[in-house]
Design an enzyme around this catalytic site. Structure first.
Site, PDB file in Angstrom:
ATOM      1  N   CYS A 125       3.410   1.640   2.769  1.00 52.05           N
ATOM      2  CA  CYS A 125       4.653   0.886   2.539  1.00 52.05           C
ATOM      3  C   CYS A 125       5.637   1.740   1.737  1.00 52.05           C
ATOM      4  O   CYS A 125       6.836   1.792   2.040  1.00 52.05           O
ATOM      5  CB  CYS A 125       4.371  -0.404   1.768  1.00 52.05           C
ATOM      6  SG  CYS A 125       3.237  -1.535   2.570  1.00 52.05           S
ATOM      7  N   ASP A 176      18.337  28.733 -28.124  1.00 53.25           N
ATOM      8  CA  ASP A 176      17.297  29.430 -27.376  1.00 53.25           C
ATOM      9  C   ASP A 176      17.369  29.140 -25.885  1.00 53.25           C
ATOM     10  O   ASP A 176      16.373  29.236 -25.185  1.00 53.25           O
ATOM     11  CB  ASP A 176      15.917  29.014 -27.910  1.00 53.25           C
ATOM     12  CG  ASP A 176      15.818  29.191 -29.409  1.00 53.25           C
ATOM     13  OD1 ASP A 176      16.046  30.307 -29.884  1.00 53.25           O
ATOM     14  OD2 ASP A 176      15.530  28.206 -30.100  1.00 53.25           O
ATOM     15  N   ASP A 191      15.100  25.067 -30.203  1.00 54.14           N
ATOM     16  CA  ASP A 191      15.895  23.907 -30.602  1.00 54.14           C
ATOM     17  C   ASP A 191      16.739  23.365 -29.455  1.00 54.14           C
ATOM     18  O   ASP A 191      17.496  22.420 -29.626  1.00 54.14           O
ATOM     19  CB  ASP A 191      16.778  24.230 -31.804  1.00 54.14           C
ATOM     20  CG  ASP A 191      17.808  25.318 -31.501  1.00 54.14           C
ATOM     21  OD1 ASP A 191      17.928  25.700 -30.325  1.00 54.14           O
ATOM     22  OD2 ASP A 191      18.481  25.780 -32.436  1.00 54.14           O
ATOM     23  N   ASP A 193      10.133  29.772 -31.582  1.00 52.38           N
ATOM     24  CA  ASP A 193      11.285  30.262 -32.342  1.00 52.38           C
ATOM     25  C   ASP A 193      11.094  29.834 -33.797  1.00 52.38           C
ATOM     26  O   ASP A 193      10.703  28.699 -34.066  1.00 52.38           O
ATOM     27  CB  ASP A 193      12.572  29.651 -31.779  1.00 52.38           C
ATOM     28  CG  ASP A 193      13.778  29.967 -32.643  1.00 52.38           C
ATOM     29  OD1 ASP A 193      14.047  31.151 -32.851  1.00 52.38           O
ATOM     30  OD2 ASP A 193      14.413  29.011 -33.120  1.00 52.38           O
ATOM     31  N   CYS A 200       0.842  -1.198   0.000  1.00 51.02           N
ATOM     32  CA  CYS A 200       0.000   0.000   0.000  1.00 51.02           C
ATOM     33  C   CYS A 200       0.877   1.248   0.000  1.00 51.02           C
ATOM     34  O   CYS A 200       2.107   1.168   0.048  1.00 51.02           O
ATOM     35  CB  CYS A 200      -0.941   0.010   1.202  1.00 51.02           C
ATOM     36  SG  CYS A 200      -0.088   0.296   2.770  1.00 51.02           S
TER      37      CYS A 200
END
Length: 737
Positions: A16, A630, A626, A424, A13
Site C-alpha cells: 500500500c 567549520d 560549531d 574542533d 501493508c
C-alpha cells in the site's frame, strides 16, 4: 520547492505504501515522495506553483487511500483516526475469535456429523463478511486499479477456502460419485481472518510505541495561550490563532506557548527539554524564550516572534519526522522487492495448485487447494515493509529523547561506520570563552579588595577578550563601590593603563610588565611559567614599579570531554583534535584529554584538507564543529556533527546536531546508530528468511518425503507472528538502556 509531511490513512501493508508513493511521485510538479508505512506518513517535496496538496489527495483517494492535508491539527486528526481504526480492529478481532472458538469445536469434535457443515457455515459467514469485510473491500479496490496487496492475498485465500467448502456442503454427492469424501475448510477460512486481525491489532499497538518520541515532543507545546489585548485585558485563545507581535502572558509553572522576546517582567526558565541543559536560565526583558520550555518562578509578558511551524520546537519535531520518514539506502532494494511481491506470490500459488493436480491427480485436489491457499496466506510483505522504518523510527526517536537530532536515515547509516572523529577545539572541546582559572597575589589579603575593584574598573574599559574574562571573574565576587579611574590608555598588543588617585595601574602582557618592573619576583615567574607550559595565557597586574598579581586564563575544557574521548576510543573510534591555537596550548589540551592526534595553528582550509587526508587513508570521518566556522570541514566529512543547542544554523547544515554542550552525547549517538543499523539488518534477514522458508513449506515441499503439509490456519498464524516479531525486535532499542 516546498516540503510537507502528510498523514496517510487506510494503508494495510508495505505494498500500500509503495502504491501511494508511486501515485504521488508520478504527479507533475512533485520532485520527491517517500511513504513511511510504520509512521503512516508521506514526505513530499513539490513545486507549489504546479501542484497543491488537494491534487495529491485526489490522486491518493483515486487508488483507495486518503491524505490529511490541513496543516493545523493534522497530527491530532491522524491520532484520532488511528485510535478509531485500532478500536474497530479490536472489536472485529474479539468477535472473530468469539465465533472461531465454537467453529473449531464443530470442525474437530463433530466433523463427521451431517449437520456440522451447516453450523460451521453459519459461524463462518459473519467472520468473513463482518469481521473480515475490510480485506475484501480493499482487495477488490486494488483489483479495480490493477494492483494487489496483502489484503488481496487474504481475500483470495479465504474466498477460495470458503467457496470450496460451500460447494462441498451444497453438492457432497459430486465427490461421493467419484469415490471421494468431501471435506469442508470453514475453520481454515475463518481462522485465517482471525489470526490476521490479531496480528494487525498487535502490530498497530506496537507501531504506536515506535512513534512515542514524536508524541512526547508534540506534547511539549501548550494548546492555548493568554493574549493581552490593546485594552490590557487577557483572553485565552487557541495556539493556532497567535500571530507575530502578539503579547502573551506567562504565569509561573506554565509552558511557554511560542518563541518570543521577554517584554515585561523576569523569571527563570527550564529549557532542558530543548537544550538539554539542566539548570534554569534567567530571563530579563529583551531575552529570548522558546515554545515548550517551562516558566519556573516569576510571571512575565512575551512578545511573540515565531509562531506555529516557525518555532524551534516545531522545527525539531519536523526534523525528527522527516528523519523517521526518510529511507535508508537498503530500503530502496526492499521497495523493489515489495513492488513485485504479491503478484509473484499469486503466481507461486497457482503453480503450486497446478503441480499438485498434475502429479497427484484428482485424489490430491484437496491437498492442491490447501497448499495453494497456504502459500497465499503465509507470504508476508508487511514484515519486509516494516523491517527498516520501525527500526529507524525507534532509533531516531530515541536519539531525539537524548537531545541528538539525526537528519535522515543516510546520516544514521553513515554514523555507524565512522572510525575517526575530528574535533574542533574552540566551542566544541572548550566552552568558547576565556575564563580566569587561577590567581596569584603578591600583596596581603586585606589589601586585595580595593586592588580587585581597581582592576575590574580598568578592564571594563578594554575590549580585549582576556579583559572580559577578568571582569567576569571579578563580578562573581562581592560588589565593590567607590573606585574611579582616569587617564585610561589602551596599548595595542600589550594591555591597558589607568590612573587612580594620581597613581598608575597597569594590566596586560609580560612585555608590558617588563616596562615597569626592573625584576620579576621568582615566585611569580615560576608560577607564570608553569601556567604557560599548561597552555594558559598569563595576565600581569601592577601598580607603578610593583607587581600586584598574576592571573592564569584559559578557554575551559568541557567537564565531560575526557570521559567522552575515552568512551569513543573504547568503541574503536580514533579521536583527532584541530585548533587554531599555538602548538604548546594544543599539546596541553590534548594531553589533558588523552587525545593522541592533534594539529595546531590550522585555518578553515587546513581543517578541510586534514579531513580529506584522513579519507584518502580509507577512514570514515565524522567532523564535529560549531556548524558555521567549520563549514568546509563539515561538508567534506562523511558525517557532519554540530554542537547546536537546537537554535542555530547547525540544525540546517549538519547531518547530526548535539543539542547540548555535553560531548558524552557523541559516543551515545554512535552507539545508537550502530544498534539501529544492526536492528535493520536483523529485521531484513528474518523477514527474507521467513518468506524464503515459509512459502516452499506452505507449497508442500516436505510432503513427498515426510508427509508434512501446512494447514492454512497455521500459515496465517505464522504470517501474523512475522510482522509482530519485526516490530517487537525494533522496540528492543526503545526498552534498552
Amino acid at each position: 520547492m516546498e516540503k510537507r509531511i502528510l498523514p496517510v490513512l487506510e494503508m494495510s501493508c508495505a505494498v500500500c505504501a509503495a502504491s501511494v508513493e508511486s501515485a504521488v511521485r508520478a504527479l507533475p510538479g512533485v520532485r520527491e515522495a517517500a511513504v513511511n508505512f510504520a509512521a503512516g506518513t508521506l514526505a513530499v517535496e513539490y513545486d507549489p506553483a504546479r501542484i497543491d496538496p488537494e491534487q495529491m489527495c485526489e490522486a491518493v483517494q483515486a487508488i483507495g487511500y486518503d491524505l490529511i492535508i490541513e496543516e493545523e491539527n493534522a497530527a491530532e486528526r491522524q491520532e484520532q483516526e488511528l485510535r478509531k481504526h485500532y478500536l474497530a480492529f479490536r472489536r472485529r478481532t474479539a468477535w472473530a475469535w468469539g465465533l472461531c472458538v465454537p467453529l473449531m469445536l464443530f470442525g474437530m469434535v463433530w466433523m463427521h456429523e451431517p449437520w456440522s457443515p451447516w453450523v460451521q457455515l453459519g459461524l463462518t459467514v459473519p467472520v468473513l463478511l463482518v469481521c473480515g469485510r475490510g480485506f475484501y473491500v480493499t482487495g477488490w479496490r486494488q483489483v479495480r486499479h490493477g494492483r494487489a496487496n496483502m489484503d488481496t492475498l487474504v481475500a483470495l485465500s479465504t474466498a477460495i477456502a470458503f467457496l470450496f467448502s460451500l460447494f462441498n456442503t451444497l453438492f457432497p454427492q459430486f465427490w461421493y460419485d467419484r469415490g471421494l469424501t468431501p471435506h469442508v475448510y470453514y475453520e481454515a477460512a475463518a481462522m485465517i481472518v482471525a489470526f490476521v486481525l490479531l496480528g494487525k491489532l498487535l502490530e498497530e499497538r506496537a507501531k504506536g510505541s515506535t512513534s512515542s518520541a514524536i508524541r512526547q515532543l508534540m506534547g511539549l507545546q501548550p494548546k492555548r495561550a493568554r493574549v493581552i489585548g490593546a485594552d490590557g485585558a487577557e483572553r485565552e485563545v487557541p495556539i493556532a490563532q497567535l500571530r507575530p507581535g502578539d503579547r502573551v502572558a506567562v504565569r509561573p509553572g506554565e509552558r511557554i506557548p511560542v518563541d518570543g522576546i521577554v517584554a515585561e517582567g523576569s523569571s527563570y526558565v527550564d529549557e532542558s527539554m530543548i537544550s538539554g541543559e539542566p539548570l534554569p536560565v534567567g530571563k530579563e526583558p529583551g531575552d529570548r524564550v522558546l515554545a515548550g520550555t517551562i516558566n519556573q518562578r516569576g510571571a512575565f509578558v512575551l512578545e511573540a516572534r515565531e509562531v506555529g511551524a516557525g518555532t524551534v520546537l516545531a522545527r525539531i519535531v519536523r526534523m525528527v519526522q522527516e528523519a523517521q520518514g526518510s529511507k535508508a539506502p537498503v530500503q530502496r532494494s526492499v521497495d523493489r522487492v515489495s513492488a513485485v511481491f504479491v503478484p509473484t506470490v499469486i503466481g507461486i500459488s497457482l503453480l503450486t495448485f497446478v503441480l499438485w493436480t498434475v502429479f497427484g491427480g484428482t485424489a490430491d485436489l484437496t491437498y492442491a487447494l490447501l497448499s495453494a491457499v497456504s502459500v497465499l496466506v503465509i507470504a508476508c510483505p508487511c514484515a519486509l515493509g516494516l523491517a527498516t522504518p520501525t527500526a529507524l523510527m525507534v532509533g531516531i526517536g530515541r536519539a531525539a529523547e537524548n537531545h541528538i537530532l539525526i537528519k535522515d536515515a543516510f546520516a544514521l547509516e553513515n554514523l555507524c561506520r565512522v572510525d575517526t572523529v575530528v574535533l574542533d577545539k574552540t566551542g566544541t572541546l572548550t566552552e568558547g570563552k576565556p575564563t580566569v582559572m587561577d590567581w596569584f597575589w603578591l600583596v596581603p589579603e586585606q589589601e586585595t579588595e580595593r586592588l580587585r575593584a581597581i582592576l575590574s574598573a580598568a578592564e571594563q574599559q578594554s575590549e580585549h577578550p582576556l579583559a572580559a574574562a577578568v571582569v567576569a571573574a571579578l563580578e562573581e565576587e562581592p560588589a565593590r563601590q567607590g573606585v574611579e579611574v582616569s587617564d585610561f590608555k589602551s596599548l595595542t598588543g600589550r594591555g591597558v593603563t589607568v590612573r587612580v588617585d594620581g597613581v598608575v595601574y597597569w594590566v596586560g602582557s609580560r612585555a608590558l610588565a617588563a616596562e615597569y618592573l626592573s625584576n620579576v619576583p621568582d615566585s611569580a615567574s615560576v608560577r607564570a611559567e608553569a601556567w604557560q607550559e599548561a597552555g594558559r595565557s598569563v595576565v600581569w597586574y601592577g601598580r607603578g614599579t610593583e607587581l600586584l598579581a598574576v592571573a592564569a586564563i584559559a578557554d575551559r575544557v568541557k567537564p565531560t570531554l575526557a570521559e567522552a574521548v575515552r568512551e569513543l576510543e573504547r568503541m574503536g573510534v580514533e579521536v583527532h583534535m584541530l585548533t587554531g591555537d599555538g602548538r604548546k596550548t594544543a599539546a596541553a589540551v590534548a594531553a589533558e584529554l588523552g587525545i593522541g592526534h592533534f594539529e595546531a595553528e590550522v585555518m578553515p582550509d587546513d581543517k578541510q584538507h586534514y579531513v580529506e587526508r584522513l579519507q584518502t587513508q580509507g577512514r570514515r570521518v565524522a567532523m564535529v564543529g560549531d556548524g558555521i566556522n567549520d563549514s568546509q570541514a563539515l561538508a567534506q566529512a562523511d558525517v557532519s556533527i554540530a554542537m547546536g543547542r537546537g537554535t542555530d544554523i547547525a540544525m540546517e547544515v549538519a547531518m547530526v546536531t548535539l543539542m547540548t554542550s555535553d560531548l558524552l552525547l557523541l559516543p551515545r549517538a554512535v552507539l545508537l546508530s550502530r544498534r539501529t543499523v544492526r536492528l535493520i539488518r536483523q529485521n531484513l534477514f528474518w523477514a527474507f528468511i521467513y518468506n524464503l522458508i515459509g512459502i516452499p513449506l506452505a507449497a508442500g515441499v516436505l510432503y513427498p518425503a515426510w508427509g508434512l503439509l501446512l494447514n492454512p490456519m497455521w500459515a496465517s498464524a505464522a504470517m501474523a507472528f512475522s510482522s509482530v516479531s519485526v516490530v517487537l525486535n525494533s522496540l528492543r532499542l526503545k526498552w534498552s538502556k
